[in-house]
Design an enzyme around this catalytic site. Structure first.
Site, PDB file in Angstrom:
ATOM      1  N   LEU A   9     -17.545 -24.312 -11.358  1.00  0.00           N
ATOM      2  CA  LEU A   9     -18.188 -23.241 -10.398  1.00  0.00           C
ATOM      3  C   LEU A   9     -17.895 -23.272  -8.971  1.00  0.00           C
ATOM      4  O   LEU A   9     -17.938 -24.538  -8.677  1.00  0.00           O
ATOM      5  CB  LEU A   9     -19.777 -23.226 -10.528  1.00  0.00           C
ATOM      6  N   VAL A  10     -17.153 -22.485  -8.295  1.00  0.00           N
ATOM      7  CA  VAL A  10     -16.916 -22.448  -6.830  1.00  0.00           C
ATOM      8  C   VAL A  10     -17.619 -21.458  -6.200  1.00  0.00           C
ATOM      9  O   VAL A  10     -17.541 -20.316  -6.356  1.00  0.00           O
ATOM     10  CB  VAL A  10     -15.366 -22.336  -6.609  1.00  0.00           C
ATOM     11  N   THR A  11     -18.499 -21.859  -5.225  1.00  0.00           N
ATOM     12  CA  THR A  11     -19.153 -20.820  -4.300  1.00  0.00           C
ATOM     13  C   THR A  11     -18.267 -20.774  -2.929  1.00  0.00           C
ATOM     14  O   THR A  11     -17.591 -21.736  -2.669  1.00  0.00           O
ATOM     15  CB  THR A  11     -20.574 -21.294  -4.000  1.00  0.00           C
ATOM     16  N   ASP A  36     -19.468 -15.667  -4.648  1.00  0.00           N
ATOM     17  CA  ASP A  36     -19.267 -15.469  -3.334  1.00  0.00           C
ATOM     18  C   ASP A  36     -20.414 -14.382  -3.115  1.00  0.00           C
ATOM     19  O   ASP A  36     -20.902 -13.861  -4.114  1.00  0.00           O
ATOM     20  CB  ASP A  36     -17.826 -15.018  -2.598  1.00  0.00           C
ATOM     21  N   SER A 146     -19.356 -31.498   6.731  1.00  0.00           N
ATOM     22  CA  SER A 146     -18.329 -31.452   7.596  1.00  0.00           C
ATOM     23  C   SER A 146     -18.391 -32.671   8.431  1.00  0.00           C
ATOM     24  O   SER A 146     -19.431 -33.091   8.747  1.00  0.00           O
ATOM     25  CB  SER A 146     -19.069 -30.099   8.361  1.00  0.00           C
ATOM     26  N   TYR A 159     -24.976 -25.887  13.356  1.00  0.00           N
ATOM     27  CA  TYR A 159     -23.947 -26.051  12.153  1.00  0.00           C
ATOM     28  C   TYR A 159     -23.966 -27.518  11.973  1.00  0.00           C
ATOM     29  O   TYR A 159     -24.066 -28.243  10.709  1.00  0.00           O
ATOM     30  CB  TYR A 159     -22.770 -25.616  12.805  1.00  0.00           C
ATOM     31  N   ALA A 161     -26.239 -29.914  12.579  1.00  0.00           N
ATOM     32  CA  ALA A 161     -27.649 -30.177  11.879  1.00  0.00           C
ATOM     33  C   ALA A 161     -27.600 -29.841  10.251  1.00  0.00           C
ATOM     34  O   ALA A 161     -27.991 -30.671   9.665  1.00  0.00           O
ATOM     35  CB  ALA A 161     -28.856 -29.449  12.472  1.00  0.00           C
ATOM     36  N   LYS A 163     -25.014 -29.457   8.403  1.00  0.00           N
ATOM     37  CA  LYS A 163     -23.992 -30.336   7.611  1.00  0.00           C
ATOM     38  C   LYS A 163     -24.526 -31.755   7.548  1.00  0.00           C
ATOM     39  O   LYS A 163     -24.318 -32.249   6.500  1.00  0.00           O
ATOM     40  CB  LYS A 163     -22.697 -30.255   8.024  1.00  0.00           C
TER      41      LYS A 163
HETATM   42  N1  LIG Z   1     -12.678 -24.705   7.761  1.00  0.00           N
HETATM   43  C1  LIG Z   1     -12.982 -25.799   8.338  1.00  0.00           C
HETATM   44  O1  LIG Z   1     -12.145 -26.237   9.168  1.00  0.00           O
HETATM   45  C2  LIG Z   1     -13.978 -26.535   7.898  1.00  0.00           C
HETATM   46  C3  LIG Z   1     -14.301 -27.806   8.206  1.00  0.00           C
HETATM   47  C4  LIG Z   1     -15.330 -28.280   7.773  1.00  0.00           C
HETATM   48  C5  LIG Z   1     -16.163 -27.821   6.643  1.00  0.00           C
HETATM   49  N2  LIG Z   1     -16.112 -26.537   6.506  1.00  0.00           N
HETATM   50  C6  LIG Z   1     -16.971 -25.792   5.473  1.00  0.00           C
HETATM   51  O2  LIG Z   1     -15.997 -25.610   4.294  1.00  0.00           O
HETATM   52  C7  LIG Z   1     -16.871 -24.269   3.638  1.00  0.00           C
HETATM   53  C8  LIG Z   1     -15.731 -23.299   3.578  1.00  0.00           C
HETATM   54  O3  LIG Z   1     -15.213 -22.965   4.687  1.00  0.00           O
HETATM   55  P1  LIG Z   1     -13.880 -22.017   4.898  1.00  0.00           P
HETATM   56  O4  LIG Z   1     -13.099 -22.532   6.191  1.00  0.00           O
HETATM   57  O5  LIG Z   1     -13.272 -21.810   3.585  1.00  0.00           O
HETATM   58  O6  LIG Z   1     -14.630 -20.653   5.688  1.00  0.00           O
HETATM   59  P2  LIG Z   1     -14.698 -19.066   5.163  1.00  0.00           P
HETATM   60  O7  LIG Z   1     -15.500 -18.446   5.883  1.00  0.00           O
HETATM   61  O8  LIG Z   1     -13.154 -18.884   4.449  1.00  0.00           O
HETATM   62  O9  LIG Z   1     -15.546 -19.202   3.603  1.00  0.00           O
HETATM   63  C9  LIG Z   1     -16.767 -19.406   3.620  1.00  0.00           C
HETATM   64  C10 LIG Z   1     -17.142 -18.527   2.296  1.00  0.00           C
HETATM   65  O10 LIG Z   1     -18.765 -18.598   2.094  1.00  0.00           O
HETATM   66  C11 LIG Z   1     -19.152 -17.255   1.783  1.00  0.00           C
HETATM   67  N3  LIG Z   1     -20.685 -17.263   2.149  1.00  0.00           N
HETATM   68  C12 LIG Z   1     -20.960 -17.187   3.396  1.00  0.00           C
HETATM   69  N4  LIG Z   1     -22.310 -17.022   3.285  1.00  0.00           N
HETATM   70  C13 LIG Z   1     -22.664 -16.829   2.208  1.00  0.00           C
HETATM   71  C14 LIG Z   1     -23.885 -16.481   1.427  1.00  0.00           C
HETATM   72  N5  LIG Z   1     -25.057 -16.296   2.030  1.00  0.00           N
HETATM   73  N6  LIG Z   1     -23.985 -16.273  -0.261  1.00  0.00           N
HETATM   74  C15 LIG Z   1     -22.511 -16.462  -0.400  1.00  0.00           C
HETATM   75  N7  LIG Z   1     -21.512 -16.901   0.125  1.00  0.00           N
HETATM   76  C16 LIG Z   1     -21.584 -16.950   1.352  1.00  0.00           C
HETATM   77  C17 LIG Z   1     -18.516 -16.411   2.655  1.00  0.00           C
HETATM   78  O11 LIG Z   1     -18.386 -14.973   2.027  1.00  0.00           O
HETATM   79  C18 LIG Z   1     -16.973 -17.097   2.594  1.00  0.00           C
HETATM   80  O12 LIG Z   1     -16.186 -16.524   1.430  1.00  0.00           O
HETATM   81  C19 LIG Z   1     -17.862 -23.848   4.493  1.00  0.00           C
HETATM   82  O13 LIG Z   1     -19.069 -24.541   4.129  1.00  0.00           O
HETATM   83  C20 LIG Z   1     -17.652 -24.611   6.072  1.00  0.00           C
HETATM   84  O14 LIG Z   1     -18.727 -24.894   6.706  1.00  0.00           O
HETATM   85  C21 LIG Z   1     -14.802 -25.785   6.958  1.00  0.00           C
END
Ligand SMILES: NC(=O)c1ccc[n+]([C@@H]2O[C@H](COP(=O)([O-])OP(=O)(O)OC[C@H]3O[C@@H](n4cnc5c(N)ncnc54)[C@H](O)[C@@H]3O)[C@@H](O)[C@H]2O)c1
Length: 266
Positions: A9-11, A36, A146, A159, A161, A163
Site C-alpha cells: 500500500l502506498v499513500t 491518494d 523529513s 511542517y 513539528a 515530521k
Molecule cells: N520532496 C521532498 O523533498 C521531501 C523531503 C522530505 C520529506 N518529504 C515528504 O515526502 C512525502 C511525499 O512528498 P512528495 O515530494 O512526493 O510531494 P507530493 O506533493 O508530490 O506528494 C504528496 C502526495 O500526498 C497527497 N496528499 C496530500 N494530502 C492528502 C490527504 N489529506 N489525503 C490523501 N493524500 C494526500 C497529495 O495528493 C500528493 O499526491 C510527503 O510526506 C513529504 O512531506 C518530501
C-alpha cells in the site's frame, strides 16, 4: 504473476516520491494498492499506468483523504478483500504547508499540516495494523518523516513539528506492534531533486525574508547544496531504494528507526 507476491500500500501515490516507490516496487512484481486524495485521481491513474508498464501484478486504486478515518478503513478493507492484506505499507502522503516565519504563521495552516501529516499518518498506520492483526499476519510499515523533523527547518515550523511527531509515532508504534510481528520504521529525506520539488523548495525559501537564505533563488540553491556534506541533493531513486530496503526482509531486525536520507546534512 504469482498471487504470493506481496501487496504494498502506498499513500500519496499520485505524488513524486509515492509514484517513484510504487513504480520501483512494480518492477519487482509487487501487487499494489495505490492511494491518494480523491482530488488526485487523474495523477493516481497515471501512477497506475506507469506501474502496469513497469510490470506490476494486480493494482487496486484507493482514493481517500488520510484525515477521514472512515474512508481509510473502508478503502483498506476493500483492498484487503480484493488482494489480501497489505503486508507492506509506505505511509507517505503529506502536506508541506506555507513557508513563513513562526511569528506570522497562520494557525489554520498549522492545523491542516498537523491534520494531514500527523493525524493522517496515524490513521493509515492504525487501519493498516488493524487489517494485519485481524488477518494474523505480520508486516513492514515505513512512515514518511523529513529532515525538517530532525533538524527543524527555518520558515517551516508546522511542517517540522509534524515530521518530528511522525518520528515519535514511529518509535512508539514499533513497540506496540512488535508482538504482532509488524515492523515500523521511518525515512527522513533532506533535499531531493531535480525538478519541481527542488525548484519549489528553493523558490519558497528565497521568497521568505530570513537570516538563513538569500532572496535570489540561484544563491539559495547554492546555500542549500553547500549545507550538505555530500554537496548534492538526493534523487527520487535514492529515496525509493531506502524505503524498499526498510520494507523488505533485508531489514528484518530493524524496527523503530528513522533513516536520514540527507547526504549527511541535518
Ligand atoms: N520532496 C521532498 O523533498 C521531501 C523531503 C522530505 C520529506 N518529504 C515528504 O515526502 C512525502 C511525499 O512528498 P512528495 O515530494 O512526493 O510531494 P507530493 O506533493 O508530490 O506528494 C504528496 C502526495 O500526498 C497527497 N496528499 C496530500 N494530502 C492528502 C490527504 N489529506 N489525503 C490523501 N493524500 C494526500 C497529495 O495528493 C500528493 O499526491 C510527503 O510526506 C513529504 O512531506 C518530501
Amino acid at each position: 504473476m504469482t498471487q504470493r507476491n506481496p501487496v504494498l500500500l502506498v499513500t500519496g501515490a499520485a505524488g513524486n516520491i509515492g509514484r517513484s516507490v510504487a513504480v520501483r516496487a512494480a518492477a519487482s512484481g509487487h501487487r499494489l494498492v495505490l492511494a491518494d486524495h480523491p482530488g488526485a485521481v487523474t495523477k493516481l491513474d497515471e501512477t497506475a499506468a506507469a506501474c502496469t508498464k513497469a510490470g506490476a501484478g494486480d493494482i487496486q486504486l484507493a482514493p481517500f483523504d488520510v484525515t477521514d478515518a472512515d474512508a481509510v478503513a473502508t478503502q483498506l478493507a476493500a483492498a484487503s478483500a480484493a488482494l489480501g492484506p497489505a503486508t507492506l505499507v509506505f505511509n507517505n502522503a503529506g502536506y508541506q504547508g506555507s513557508f513563513t516565519n513562526l511569528v506570522d504563521y497562520d494557525l489554520a495552516d498549522m492545523r491542516k499540516v498537523l491534520a494531514v501529516n500527523v493525524e493522517g499518518v496515524f490513521t493509515v498506520l492504525q487501519a493498516a495494523a488493524r487489517e494485519l492483526t485481524s488477518a494474523g499476519v505480520g508486516g513492514s510499515i515505513v512512515n514518511m518523516a523529513s529532515m525538517a523533523g530532525v533538524g527543524g527547518a527555518p520558515n517551516m515550523s508546522a511542517y517540522s513539528a509534524s515530521k518530528a511527531a511522525v518520528i515519535g509515532l514511529t518509535k512508539s508504534a514499533a513497540k506496540d506492534l512488535a508482538a504482532a510481528d509488524i515492523r515500523v520504521n521511518a525515512v527522513s529525506p533532506g533535499f531531493i531533486g531535480p525538478g519541481v520539488m527542488w525548484d519549489n523548495q528553493v523558490q519558497a525559501q528565497a521568497s521568505v525574508d530570513s537570516i538563513y537564505f538569500d532572496d535570489d533563488p540561484t544563491v539559495v540553491a547554492d546555500q542549500m547544496i553547500n549545507s550538505v556534506p555530500l554537496r548534492r541533493y538526493g534523487s527520487l531513486e535514492e529515496v525509493a531504494d531506502t524505503v524498499l530496503f526498510l520494507l523488505s526482509g533485508q531489514s528484518s531486525f530493524l524496527t523503530g528507526i528513522n533513516i536520514e536520507i540527507s547526504g549527511g546534512g541535518n
